[in-house]
Design an enzyme around this catalytic site. Sequence first.
Site: not given
Length: 150
Positions: A115, A131
């Site tokens: 991330d 995402d």
Amino acid sequence: MVKTIKLVISVGLLLALDQWVKFWTVSHLQLGEIKPFIKGVVSLTYLQNSGAAFSILQHQQWFFTLVSLVVLGAALYYYFKRDTGLWLKELALMFIIAGGLGNFSDRLRLGYVIDMVHLDFIDFAIFNVADSYLCIGVALLFIVLWKEEV
């Protein structure tokens, strides 16, 4: 055949962008490092997330593998078997498939998801490109299904 080629090329390009951004993040940021990208709006922060959104269900790789396979299978089935000719539905499913594959490939290779996107203006979870694809795909699919019902 054309539909398959369109899916492979589109998902391939989206997946390549996701993986390139993750590669760049790992190559240019230290784990936990924060780098401003657009001051006051977006920062880049390299995290290794072994959980789901908001880091829930940490280290439950078997669960994420099962969920990923079910979601990818359902999206592929819906893409090929429910031919309505709606380009927006196809686009939504392409985003869902690309997002699912992007995070699934991280989990298989690394045991966690990379991330990096941190929204500075709101207290929100750090997320990645895959995402974003999933969110866009689900939102588009919701709109398409809602319009079909009207």
